[in-house]
Design a protein around this motif. Structure first.
Motif, PDB file in Angstrom:
ATOM      1  N   GLY A   1     -33.724  46.091  -8.121  1.00  0.00           N
ATOM      2  CA  GLY A   1     -34.060  46.697  -7.020  1.00  0.00           C
ATOM      3  C   GLY A   1     -33.644  46.345  -5.656  1.00  0.00           C
ATOM      4  O   GLY A   1     -33.310  46.942  -4.725  1.00  0.00           O
ATOM      5  N   ILE A   2     -33.677  45.187  -5.544  1.00  0.00           N
ATOM      6  CA  ILE A   2     -33.343  44.504  -4.220  1.00  0.00           C
ATOM      7  C   ILE A   2     -31.922  44.667  -4.132  1.00  0.00           C
ATOM      8  O   ILE A   2     -31.397  45.191  -2.927  1.00  0.00           O
ATOM      9  CB  ILE A   2     -33.580  42.711  -4.217  1.00  0.00           C
ATOM     10  CG1 ILE A   2     -34.871  42.399  -4.434  1.00  0.00           C
ATOM     11  CG2 ILE A   2     -33.125  42.104  -2.916  1.00  0.00           C
ATOM     12  CD1 ILE A   2     -35.844  42.680  -3.365  1.00  0.00           C
TER      13      ILE A   2
ATOM     14  N   PHE B   1     -35.051  40.795   5.544  1.00  0.00           N
ATOM     15  CA  PHE B   1     -35.989  41.068   4.573  1.00  0.00           C
ATOM     16  C   PHE B   1     -36.176  41.334   3.299  1.00  0.00           C
ATOM     17  O   PHE B   1     -36.949  40.646   2.277  1.00  0.00           O
ATOM     18  CB  PHE B   1     -37.155  42.171   5.167  1.00  0.00           C
ATOM     19  CG  PHE B   1     -37.800  41.916   6.459  1.00  0.00           C
ATOM     20  CD1 PHE B   1     -37.585  40.964   7.286  1.00  0.00           C
ATOM     21  CD2 PHE B   1     -38.623  42.856   6.935  1.00  0.00           C
ATOM     22  CE1 PHE B   1     -38.410  40.474   8.357  1.00  0.00           C
ATOM     23  CE2 PHE B   1     -39.587  42.588   8.156  1.00  0.00           C
ATOM     24  CZ  PHE B   1     -39.236  41.339   8.804  1.00  0.00           C
ATOM     25  N   SER B   2     -34.813  41.915   2.926  1.00  0.00           N
ATOM     26  CA  SER B   2     -34.370  41.962   1.660  1.00  0.00           C
ATOM     27  C   SER B   2     -34.078  40.390   0.935  1.00  0.00           C
ATOM     28  O   SER B   2     -34.418  40.219  -0.192  1.00  0.00           O
ATOM     29  CB  SER B   2     -33.170  42.728   1.314  1.00  0.00           C
ATOM     30  OG  SER B   2     -33.257  44.234   1.632  1.00  0.00           O
TER      31      SER B   2
ATOM     32  N   LEU C   1     -35.636  37.823   2.058  1.00  0.00           N
ATOM     33  CA  LEU C   1     -37.115  37.151   1.829  1.00  0.00           C
ATOM     34  C   LEU C   1     -37.820  37.491   0.618  1.00  0.00           C
ATOM     35  O   LEU C   1     -38.605  37.079  -0.111  1.00  0.00           O
ATOM     36  CB  LEU C   1     -37.695  37.481   3.111  1.00  0.00           C
ATOM     37  CG  LEU C   1     -37.167  36.646   4.344  1.00  0.00           C
ATOM     38  CD1 LEU C   1     -38.109  37.142   5.540  1.00  0.00           C
ATOM     39  CD2 LEU C   1     -37.226  35.267   4.383  1.00  0.00           C
ATOM     40  N   VAL C   2     -37.675  38.885   0.350  1.00  0.00           N
ATOM     41  CA  VAL C   2     -38.539  39.419  -0.833  1.00  0.00           C
ATOM     42  C   VAL C   2     -38.043  38.846  -2.169  1.00  0.00           C
ATOM     43  O   VAL C   2     -38.729  38.766  -3.008  1.00  0.00           O
ATOM     44  CB  VAL C   2     -38.394  41.128  -0.754  1.00  0.00           C
ATOM     45  CG1 VAL C   2     -38.882  41.732  -1.931  1.00  0.00           C
ATOM     46  CG2 VAL C   2     -38.950  41.521   0.501  1.00  0.00           C
TER      47      VAL C   2
ATOM     48  N   GLY D   1     -31.248  48.297  -3.103  1.00  0.00           N
ATOM     49  CA  GLY D   1     -31.923  48.475  -2.087  1.00  0.00           C
ATOM     50  C   GLY D   1     -30.957  47.958  -0.776  1.00  0.00           C
ATOM     51  O   GLY D   1     -30.706  48.660   0.356  1.00  0.00           O
ATOM     52  N   ILE D   2     -30.195  46.782  -0.905  1.00  0.00           N
ATOM     53  CA  ILE D   2     -29.140  46.458   0.010  1.00  0.00           C
ATOM     54  C   ILE D   2     -28.012  47.401   0.145  1.00  0.00           C
ATOM     55  O   ILE D   2     -27.699  47.737   1.384  1.00  0.00           O
ATOM     56  CB  ILE D   2     -28.823  44.954  -0.242  1.00  0.00           C
ATOM     57  CG1 ILE D   2     -29.812  44.138  -0.233  1.00  0.00           C
ATOM     58  CG2 ILE D   2     -27.607  44.673   0.456  1.00  0.00           C
ATOM     59  CD1 ILE D   2     -29.551  42.443  -0.660  1.00  0.00           C
TER      60      ILE D   2
ATOM     61  N   GLY E   1     -36.626  42.976 -11.020  1.00  0.00           N
ATOM     62  CA  GLY E   1     -37.057  42.917  -9.410  1.00  0.00           C
ATOM     63  C   GLY E   1     -35.668  42.776  -8.616  1.00  0.00           C
ATOM     64  O   GLY E   1     -35.206  43.427  -7.620  1.00  0.00           O
TER      65      GLY E   1
ATOM     66  N   ILE F   1     -32.399  43.294  10.297  1.00  0.00           N
ATOM     67  CA  ILE F   1     -33.897  42.932   9.992  1.00  0.00           C
ATOM     68  C   ILE F   1     -34.017  43.295   8.579  1.00  0.00           C
ATOM     69  O   ILE F   1     -34.644  42.561   7.701  1.00  0.00           O
ATOM     70  CB  ILE F   1     -34.852  43.741  11.011  1.00  0.00           C
ATOM     71  CG1 ILE F   1     -34.705  43.620  12.542  1.00  0.00           C
ATOM     72  CG2 ILE F   1     -36.454  43.506  10.344  1.00  0.00           C
ATOM     73  CD1 ILE F   1     -35.628  44.019  13.459  1.00  0.00           C
ATOM     74  N   ALA F   2     -33.814  44.774   7.866  1.00  0.00           N
ATOM     75  CA  ALA F   2     -33.822  45.072   6.693  1.00  0.00           C
ATOM     76  C   ALA F   2     -33.249  44.105   5.708  1.00  0.00           C
ATOM     77  O   ALA F   2     -33.651  43.759   4.731  1.00  0.00           O
ATOM     78  CB  ALA F   2     -33.239  46.310   6.577  1.00  0.00           C
TER      79      ALA F   2
END
Lengths: 82, 82, 82
Positions: free
Chosen positions: C19-20, C77-78, C80-81, C23-24, C16, C73-74
Protein backbone atom coordinates in the motif's frame (compact mmCIF):
# COMPACT_ATOMS: atom_id res chain seq x y z
CA UNK A 1 -2.23 -20.94 19.41
CA UNK A 2 -0.53 -17.86 20.79
CA UNK A 3 1.72 -17.67 17.78
CA UNK A 4 -1.25 -17.95 15.45
CA UNK A 5 -2.98 -15.10 17.24
CA UNK A 6 0.14 -12.94 17.04
CA UNK A 7 0.57 -13.51 13.37
CA UNK A 8 -3.08 -12.91 12.55
CA UNK A 9 -2.91 -9.66 14.50
CA UNK A 10 0.03 -8.79 12.28
CA UNK A 11 -2.12 -9.47 9.19
CA UNK A 12 -4.75 -7.00 10.27
CA UNK A 13 -2.31 -4.27 11.26
CA UNK A 14 -0.86 -4.30 7.81
CA UNK A 15 -4.14 -4.10 5.94
CA UNK A 16 -4.65 -0.88 7.82
CA UNK A 17 -1.26 0.41 6.75
CA UNK A 18 -2.10 -0.42 3.14
CA UNK A 19 -5.17 1.80 3.34
CA UNK A 20 -3.25 4.67 4.93
CA UNK A 21 -0.56 4.47 2.26
CA UNK A 22 -3.08 4.50 -0.58
CA UNK A 23 -5.02 7.25 1.17
CA UNK A 24 -1.97 9.54 1.31
CA UNK A 25 -1.60 9.03 -2.43
CA UNK A 26 -5.26 9.88 -3.02
CA UNK A 27 -4.88 13.06 -0.94
CA UNK A 28 -2.19 14.38 -3.28
CA UNK A 29 -4.18 13.36 -6.36
CA UNK A 30 -7.00 15.52 -5.01
CA UNK A 31 -4.72 18.43 -4.16
CA UNK A 32 -2.93 18.18 -7.49
CA UNK A 33 -6.15 18.15 -9.50
CA UNK A 34 -7.59 21.05 -7.52
CA UNK A 35 -4.60 23.40 -7.31
CA UNK A 36 -3.61 22.40 -10.84
CA UNK A 37 -7.01 23.41 -12.17
CA UNK A 38 -6.89 26.76 -10.35
CA UNK A 39 -3.31 27.55 -11.32
CA UNK A 40 -3.84 26.51 -14.93
CA UNK A 41 -6.98 28.59 -15.29
CA UNK A 42 -5.32 31.54 -13.54
CA UNK A 43 -2.44 31.78 -15.99
CA UNK A 44 -4.90 31.39 -18.89
CA UNK A 45 -6.98 34.20 -17.40
CA UNK A 46 -3.91 36.43 -17.01
CA UNK A 47 -3.05 35.94 -20.67
CA UNK A 48 -6.57 36.98 -21.66
CA UNK A 49 -6.75 40.02 -19.37
CA UNK A 50 -3.22 40.97 -18.30
CA UNK A 51 -4.50 44.17 -16.64
CA UNK A 52 -6.57 42.06 -14.19
CA UNK A 53 -3.50 40.00 -13.27
CA UNK A 54 -3.20 41.22 -9.68
CA UNK A 55 -6.79 40.42 -8.81
CA UNK A 56 -6.61 37.03 -10.55
CA UNK A 57 -3.46 36.11 -8.68
CA UNK A 58 -5.08 37.04 -5.36
CA UNK A 59 -8.12 34.86 -6.12
CA UNK A 60 -5.85 31.99 -7.21
CA UNK A 61 -3.86 32.12 -3.97
CA UNK A 62 -7.04 32.21 -1.82
CA UNK A 63 -8.59 29.18 -3.53
CA UNK A 64 -5.32 27.23 -3.66
CA UNK A 65 -4.63 27.98 0.02
CA UNK A 66 -8.03 26.53 0.96
CA UNK A 67 -7.11 23.25 -0.77
CA UNK A 68 -3.59 23.35 0.66
CA UNK A 69 -4.92 23.80 4.19
CA UNK A 70 -7.31 20.86 3.93
CA UNK A 71 -4.55 18.77 2.36
CA UNK A 72 -2.09 19.36 5.18
CA UNK A 73 -4.80 18.62 7.78
CA UNK A 74 -5.61 15.38 5.96
CA UNK A 75 -1.95 14.36 5.80
CA UNK A 76 -1.46 14.98 9.53
CA UNK A 77 -4.66 13.06 10.32
CA UNK A 78 -3.45 10.14 8.16
CA UNK A 79 -0.30 10.03 10.24
CA UNK A 80 -2.33 10.19 13.47
CA UNK A 81 -4.62 7.33 12.35
CA UNK A 82 -1.74 5.04 11.40
CA UNK B 1 -11.83 -19.40 22.15
CA UNK B 2 -11.11 -16.12 23.88
CA UNK B 3 -7.92 -15.70 21.92
CA UNK B 4 -9.72 -16.39 18.65
CA UNK B 5 -12.31 -13.74 19.48
CA UNK B 6 -9.59 -11.24 20.33
CA UNK B 7 -7.72 -11.81 17.14
CA UNK B 8 -10.85 -11.66 14.99
CA UNK B 9 -11.73 -8.36 16.64
CA UNK B 10 -8.25 -7.19 15.67
CA UNK B 11 -8.87 -8.18 12.05
CA UNK B 12 -11.98 -6.08 11.85
CA UNK B 13 -10.35 -3.09 13.53
CA UNK B 14 -7.70 -3.04 10.87
CA UNK B 15 -10.01 -3.43 7.93
CA UNK B 16 -11.66 -0.42 9.44
CA UNK B 17 -8.39 1.48 9.47
CA UNK B 18 -7.90 0.65 5.79
CA UNK B 19 -11.27 2.26 5.10
CA UNK B 20 -10.43 5.33 7.19
CA UNK B 21 -7.19 5.84 5.29
CA UNK B 22 -8.85 5.50 1.91
CA UNK B 23 -11.72 7.69 3.07
CA UNK B 24 -9.40 10.55 4.08
CA UNK B 25 -7.90 10.40 0.59
CA UNK B 26 -11.33 10.46 -1.05
CA UNK B 27 -12.34 13.45 1.11
CA UNK B 28 -9.49 15.52 -0.33
CA UNK B 29 -10.22 14.31 -3.87
CA UNK B 30 -13.73 15.67 -3.42
CA UNK B 31 -12.55 18.94 -1.90
CA UNK B 32 -9.87 19.37 -4.55
CA UNK B 33 -12.26 18.76 -7.43
CA UNK B 34 -14.85 21.09 -5.93
CA UNK B 35 -12.69 24.02 -4.86
CA UNK B 36 -10.56 23.57 -7.98
CA UNK B 37 -13.61 23.87 -10.20
CA UNK B 38 -14.81 26.99 -8.37
CA UNK B 39 -11.41 28.67 -8.32
CA UNK B 40 -10.69 27.84 -11.94
CA UNK B 41 -14.02 29.13 -13.15
CA UNK B 42 -13.72 32.22 -10.96
CA UNK B 43 -10.43 33.34 -12.49
CA UNK B 44 -11.84 32.62 -15.96
CA UNK B 45 -14.83 34.78 -15.11
CA UNK B 46 -12.60 37.59 -13.83
CA UNK B 47 -10.70 37.59 -17.12
CA UNK B 48 -13.96 37.86 -19.05
CA UNK B 49 -15.46 40.62 -16.90
CA UNK B 50 -12.66 42.30 -14.93
CA UNK B 51 -15.00 45.01 -13.61
CA UNK B 52 -17.05 42.31 -11.81
CA UNK B 53 -13.91 40.95 -10.15
CA UNK B 54 -14.77 41.93 -6.57
CA UNK B 55 -18.18 40.32 -6.72
CA UNK B 56 -16.78 37.18 -8.38
CA UNK B 57 -14.10 36.82 -5.72
CA UNK B 58 -16.66 37.13 -2.91
CA UNK B 59 -18.86 34.45 -4.50
CA UNK B 60 -15.83 32.20 -4.99
CA UNK B 61 -14.78 32.51 -1.34
CA UNK B 62 -18.32 31.77 -0.10
CA UNK B 63 -18.66 28.63 -2.24
CA UNK B 64 -15.14 27.41 -1.52
CA UNK B 65 -15.56 28.02 2.21
CA UNK B 66 -18.69 25.85 2.21
CA UNK B 67 -16.70 22.95 0.74
CA UNK B 68 -13.81 23.67 3.09
CA UNK B 69 -16.09 23.60 6.13
CA UNK B 70 -17.61 20.26 5.19
CA UNK B 71 -14.14 18.90 4.42
CA UNK B 72 -12.72 19.81 7.82
CA UNK B 73 -15.77 18.33 9.58
CA UNK B 74 -15.36 15.12 7.57
CA UNK B 75 -11.65 14.93 8.42
CA UNK B 76 -12.30 15.39 12.14
CA UNK B 77 -15.05 12.77 12.04
CA UNK B 78 -12.66 10.36 10.27
CA UNK B 79 -10.24 10.84 13.14
CA UNK B 80 -12.99 10.35 15.74
CA UNK B 81 -14.20 7.15 14.06
CA UNK B 82 -10.73 5.59 13.99
CA UNK C 1 4.84 -24.25 12.93
CA UNK C 2 7.30 -21.54 13.78
CA UNK C 3 8.38 -21.31 10.17
CA UNK C 4 4.76 -20.97 9.05
CA UNK C 5 4.23 -18.15 11.54
CA UNK C 6 7.32 -16.32 10.34
CA UNK C 7 6.29 -16.67 6.76
CA UNK C 8 2.72 -15.51 7.38
CA UNK C 9 3.98 -12.52 9.36
CA UNK C 10 6.12 -11.69 6.37
CA UNK C 11 3.07 -11.87 4.09
CA UNK C 12 1.16 -9.39 6.19
CA UNK C 13 4.05 -6.98 6.56
CA UNK C 14 4.24 -6.84 2.83
CA UNK C 15 0.58 -6.01 2.31
CA UNK C 16 1.26 -2.84 4.24
CA UNK C 17 4.37 -2.15 2.25
CA UNK C 18 2.43 -2.74 -0.97
CA UNK C 19 0.00 0.00 0.00
CA UNK C 20 2.78 2.44 0.88
CA UNK C 21 4.55 1.72 -2.40
CA UNK C 22 1.43 2.23 -4.49
CA UNK C 23 0.61 5.31 -2.43
CA UNK C 24 3.97 6.91 -3.24
CA UNK C 25 3.19 6.29 -6.91
CA UNK C 26 -0.23 7.92 -6.56
CA UNK C 27 1.41 10.93 -4.86
CA UNK C 28 3.56 11.57 -7.90
CA UNK C 29 0.62 10.99 -10.27
CA UNK C 30 -1.23 13.73 -8.42
CA UNK C 31 1.74 16.09 -8.34
CA UNK C 32 2.50 15.42 -12.00
CA UNK C 33 -1.08 16.11 -13.09
CA UNK C 34 -1.23 19.29 -11.03
CA UNK C 35 2.14 20.86 -11.79
CA UNK C 36 1.88 19.61 -15.38
CA UNK C 37 -1.44 21.38 -15.84
CA UNK C 38 -0.09 24.63 -14.38
CA UNK C 39 3.17 24.54 -16.32
CA UNK C 40 1.47 23.59 -19.57
CA UNK C 41 -1.11 26.35 -19.27
CA UNK C 42 1.59 28.84 -18.26
CA UNK C 43 3.67 28.34 -21.37
CA UNK C 44 0.52 28.48 -23.51
CA UNK C 45 -0.44 31.72 -21.79
CA UNK C 46 3.03 33.20 -22.29
CA UNK C 47 2.84 32.38 -25.98
CA UNK C 48 -0.49 34.20 -26.22
CA UNK C 49 0.58 37.29 -24.22
CA UNK C 50 4.38 37.48 -24.16
CA UNK C 51 4.30 40.92 -22.49
CA UNK C 52 2.57 39.36 -19.45
CA UNK C 53 5.26 36.69 -19.15
CA UNK C 54 6.75 37.90 -15.86
CA UNK C 55 3.42 37.93 -14.05
CA UNK C 56 2.43 34.54 -15.49
CA UNK C 57 5.70 33.00 -14.38
CA UNK C 58 5.21 34.34 -10.85
CA UNK C 59 1.71 32.88 -10.68
CA UNK C 60 2.95 29.55 -12.05
CA UNK C 61 5.71 29.29 -9.45
CA UNK C 62 3.32 30.11 -6.56
CA UNK C 63 0.75 27.49 -7.60
CA UNK C 64 3.35 24.83 -8.41
CA UNK C 65 5.14 25.45 -5.10
CA UNK C 66 1.89 24.81 -3.18
CA UNK C 67 1.57 21.39 -4.85
CA UNK C 68 5.28 20.70 -4.38
CA UNK C 69 5.07 21.47 -0.67
CA UNK C 70 2.14 19.11 -0.11
CA UNK C 71 3.88 16.44 -2.19
CA UNK C 72 7.08 16.53 -0.15
CA UNK C 73 5.09 16.37 3.12
CA UNK C 74 3.15 13.37 1.76
CA UNK C 75 6.34 11.57 0.71
CA UNK C 76 7.94 12.10 4.13
CA UNK C 77 4.75 10.90 5.88
CA UNK C 78 4.71 7.78 3.66
CA UNK C 79 8.19 7.03 4.89
CA UNK C 80 7.13 7.60 8.52
CA UNK C 81 4.09 5.29 8.17
CA UNK C 82 6.10 2.43 6.68
Amino acid sequence: MFELATLLAQITTDYGRMGIGLGIGLIIIGAGLGIGRIGGSAVDAMARQPEAGGRIQTAMIIAAALIEGATVIALVFSLLVS
